[in-house]
Design an enzyme around this catalytic site. Structure first.
Site, short mmCIF file in Angstrom:
data_model
loop_
_atom_site.label_atom_id
_atom_site.label_comp_id
_atom_site.label_asym_id
_atom_site.label_seq_id
_atom_site.Cartn_x
_atom_site.Cartn_y
_atom_site.Cartn_z
N LYS A 1 17.60 -7.24 34.08
CA LYS A 1 17.27 -6.11 33.18
C LYS A 1 17.10 -4.85 34.34
CE LYS A 1 16.09 -5.72 29.54
NZ LYS A 1 16.87 -5.34 28.46
N ALA B 1 20.62 -7.34 23.97
CA ALA B 1 20.21 -8.10 25.51
C ALA B 1 20.07 -9.44 25.28
CB ALA B 1 18.74 -7.50 25.69
N TYR C 1 16.07 -13.16 34.52
CA TYR C 1 15.95 -12.38 33.35
C TYR C 1 15.50 -11.01 33.88
CZ TYR C 1 13.85 -9.87 29.27
OH TYR C 1 13.64 -8.64 28.47
N ILE D 1 28.72 -5.86 23.83
CA ILE D 1 28.67 -4.74 24.84
C ILE D 1 29.09 -5.16 26.16
CG2 ILE D 1 26.66 -3.69 23.56
CD1 ILE D 1 24.66 -4.93 25.97
#
Ligand SMILES: NC(=O)c1ccc[n+]([C@@H]2O[C@H](COP(=O)([O-])OP(=O)(O)OC[C@H]3O[C@@H](n4cnc5c(N)ncnc54)[C@H](OP(=O)(O)O)[C@@H]3O)[C@@H](O)[C@H]2O)c1
Length: 283
Positions: free
Chosen positions: A129, A60, A125, A37
């Protein structure tokens, strides 16, 4: 029946979503082996080829501690990658469902977080996100962003499996008791995704099992339900268990918007955990 593409399909949540949605929809699961991705052109090409009605992005970078020393990679996957999926979904006129996290919050609110509360991530993280949520929202696709928490599921490393493994070693355990969150079964979250597909809800929605507890209480329940009540667990404070990434002290999410959208409330975390442990025995 919809045509649905699931990215991150070999991961803990992605594999459960493929299984659950597969019974009622035409589902194509893809992972990094099919396309990365981070590669915008490859993502557009792959999504264009399948031309799905819906793309569920479960791909992810999920190593919360590892992200502290791999900032660039975490942002490349969680922010740029999510934005690439969003632009590809827009190109294919597909609805995108993005999976995000309670770690976008700092955990300092004493009431459950509602979707409109201001995020303030404490970790790389969480920052990556949050940047992913923003990239998806700005990508031009129609999108639904589900913020979930403390996931566990079959076939992948997670907190439940770690506790069961350590209990098997018959050693006393030390588990943090001053961080509160919402343990969530990947299969229950997959059911939530299946339910929310047929609603017109868009934007941010919190999505977890109901109820909250500390990691210590979660660990105690795991061992009690799996016949290891004799194993002692010592509750410890976060400072006694240093980790590279800072975690929110209390990341409890309000499920009011989710419940209203679905017409039902997700079941309590303890019930979902009991079912997971029973299913696990049958595997
Ligand atoms: N686990 C939790 O407690 C938790 C809590 C809140 C929110 N979430 C969110 O829930 C979602 C699913 O999490 P999960 O625990 O199921 O994650 P996971 O098991 O780590 O699965 C993620 C999948 O994405 C793949 N992937 C990684 N980089 C990619 C790339 N550049 N292109 C394509 N695929 C890539 C991974 O492949 P590799 O394994 O080969 O890297 C893996 O199969 C994520 O968005 C996560 O942030 C998770």
């Amino acid at each position: 029946m919809s045509s649905i593409m699931v990215t991150g399909a070999r991961g803990m949540l992605g594999s459960e979503i493929v299984r659950t949605l597969g019974s009622a929809h035409a589902v194509v699961g893809v992972d990094i082996g099919e396309f990365d991705i981070r590669d915008a052109d490859a993502t557009v090409d792959a999504i264009r080829r399948v031309s799905p009605d819906i793309v569920v992005n479960c791909a992810a970078y999920t190593d919360v501690d590892g992200a502290e020393s791999s900032r660039e990679l975490a942002f490349a996957v969680n922010a740029t990658g999510a934005g690439n999926v969003g632009r590809a979904a827009a190109d294919a006129r597909a609805l995108m469902i993005q999976i995000s996290t309670d770690y976008v919050f700092d955990g300092e609110k004493n009431l459950p977080y509602v979707e409109s509360d201001a995020p303030n991530p404490l970790s790389v993280y969480g920052e990556s996100k949050l940047a992913g949520e923003q990239a998806v929202a700005e990508s031009g696709c129609e999108c639904l962003i589900l913020r979930t928490a403390w996931l566990y599921g079959h076939g992948c490393p997670n907190f439940v499996e770690t506790m069961l493994r350590l209990a098997g070693e018959q050693k006393p355990l030390r588990v943090v008791d001053d961080q509160e969150g919402m343990p969530t079964s990947s299969s229950d979250l997959a059911m939530i995704v299946a339910g929310i597909l047929s609603t017109g809800v868009r934007g941010l929605v919190n999505a977890t099992n109901s109820g909250s507890c500390s990691w210590f209480t979660f660990a105690r329940r795991i061992l009690d339900l799996s016949g290891s009540s004799d194993i002692i667990i010592e509750p410890v404070r976060t400072e006694e268990f240093p980790r590279p990434a800072k975690r929110p002290r209390r990341s409890v999410l309000s499920l009011a918007r989710l419940t209203e959208s679905l017409g039902w409330e997700p079941r309590p975390w303890g019930e979902a955990l009991a079912d997971y442990l029973t299913e696990r025995q049958g595997r």
